[in-house]
Design a protein around this motif. Structure first.
Motif, short mmCIF file in Angstrom:
data_model
loop_
_atom_site.label_atom_id
_atom_site.label_comp_id
_atom_site.label_asym_id
_atom_site.label_seq_id
_atom_site.Cartn_x
_atom_site.Cartn_y
_atom_site.Cartn_z
N TRP A 61 2.71 1.91 -13.98
CA TRP A 61 3.04 3.29 -14.20
C TRP A 61 4.34 3.39 -15.03
O TRP A 61 4.58 4.82 -15.02
CB TRP A 61 3.24 3.82 -12.61
CG TRP A 61 1.97 3.91 -12.15
CD1 TRP A 61 1.34 3.10 -11.06
CD2 TRP A 61 1.21 5.08 -12.03
NE1 TRP A 61 0.35 3.71 -10.55
CE2 TRP A 61 -0.03 4.88 -11.11
CE3 TRP A 61 1.28 6.30 -12.70
CZ2 TRP A 61 -1.25 5.67 -10.88
CZ3 TRP A 61 0.30 7.07 -12.41
CH2 TRP A 61 -1.00 7.02 -11.59
N GLU A 74 -2.24 3.36 4.45
CA GLU A 74 -2.41 2.57 3.20
C GLU A 74 -1.66 3.36 2.16
O GLU A 74 -1.10 2.94 1.11
CB GLU A 74 -3.31 1.63 3.05
CG GLU A 74 -3.80 0.66 4.06
CD GLU A 74 -4.54 1.48 5.13
OE1 GLU A 74 -5.48 2.37 4.92
OE2 GLU A 74 -4.29 1.04 6.31
N PHE A 122 0.52 5.48 1.90
CA PHE A 122 1.98 5.67 1.79
C PHE A 122 2.89 4.17 1.63
O PHE A 122 4.04 4.20 1.66
CB PHE A 122 2.52 6.59 2.99
CG PHE A 122 1.96 7.91 3.18
CD1 PHE A 122 2.32 8.80 2.25
CD2 PHE A 122 0.82 8.03 4.04
CE1 PHE A 122 1.70 10.19 2.43
CE2 PHE A 122 0.42 9.38 4.11
CZ PHE A 122 0.76 10.41 3.14
N ALA A 123 1.97 3.25 1.60
CA ALA A 123 2.58 1.95 1.50
C ALA A 123 3.13 1.86 0.17
O ALA A 123 2.46 2.28 -0.97
CB ALA A 123 1.69 0.56 1.86
N PRO A 124 4.27 0.98 -0.11
CA PRO A 124 4.80 0.76 -1.38
C PRO A 124 3.89 0.18 -2.43
O PRO A 124 2.92 -0.83 -1.89
CB PRO A 124 6.13 -0.05 -1.04
CG PRO A 124 6.25 0.00 0.32
CD PRO A 124 5.07 0.48 0.98
N LEU A 125 3.69 0.39 -3.76
CA LEU A 125 2.98 -0.35 -4.68
C LEU A 125 3.34 -1.72 -4.74
O LEU A 125 4.63 -2.08 -4.67
CB LEU A 125 2.94 0.39 -6.01
CG LEU A 125 2.23 1.70 -5.91
CD1 LEU A 125 2.50 2.48 -7.01
CD2 LEU A 125 0.74 1.77 -5.49
N SER A 185 4.16 -4.77 -7.01
CA SER A 185 5.08 -4.86 -8.22
C SER A 185 4.00 -4.75 -9.56
O SER A 185 4.57 -4.19 -10.48
CB SER A 185 6.02 -6.00 -8.39
OG SER A 185 5.30 -7.10 -8.38
N ASP A 219 1.08 -3.18 -9.75
CA ASP A 219 0.62 -2.07 -10.15
C ASP A 219 1.64 -0.94 -10.39
O ASP A 219 1.50 -0.23 -11.17
CB ASP A 219 0.00 -1.45 -8.63
CG ASP A 219 -1.28 -2.09 -8.15
OD1 ASP A 219 -1.84 -2.63 -8.91
OD2 ASP A 219 -1.35 -2.48 -7.11
N LEU A 220 3.10 -1.11 -9.99
CA LEU A 220 4.09 -0.43 -10.11
C LEU A 220 4.60 -0.43 -11.51
O LEU A 220 4.82 0.53 -12.45
CB LEU A 220 5.26 -0.77 -9.38
CG LEU A 220 6.36 0.40 -9.34
CD1 LEU A 220 6.10 1.67 -9.03
CD2 LEU A 220 7.46 -0.39 -8.31
#
Length: 92
Positions: A91, A78, A80-83, A85, A87-88
């Motif tokens: 950042w 998990e 390495f799973a994409p964040l 949107s 959560d992203l």
């Protein structure tokens, strides 16, 4: 036969009992490459000013090879799973 004692060459000294070379700055400057070879070969090399030792030449020990993967444990997939949107966006 192994020589013992001190041998004087100008203002420079070689202790033949423990292979210490003491050389004044001027002569050391002219023979620096030889002194480096002697230090790498395991001889003790001292550079002096007016006969008083100032510095010692010693070879550098290369650092040991580092091994990757030095942290114990496993990283879950998990990680390495994409964040998501939401959560992203936090950042950026």
């Amino acid at each position: 036969a192994v020589e013992t004692g001190w041998r004087r060459s100008g203002h420079d000294y070689v202790d033949l009992t423990n292979m210490t070379i003491t050389m004044n700055v001027g002569e050391a400057k002219a023979r620096f490459s030889e002194l480096l070879d002697a230090a790498v070969a395991g001889e003790r090399v001292l550079i002096a000013r007016a006969g008083t030792p100032l510095v010692e030449l010693t070879p550098v020990t290369p650092p040991s090879r580092r091994e990757l993967g030095f942290m114990p444990g496993n990283i879950p997939d998990e990680f390495f799973a994409p964040l998501a949107s939401d959560d992203l966006d936090g950042w950026m």
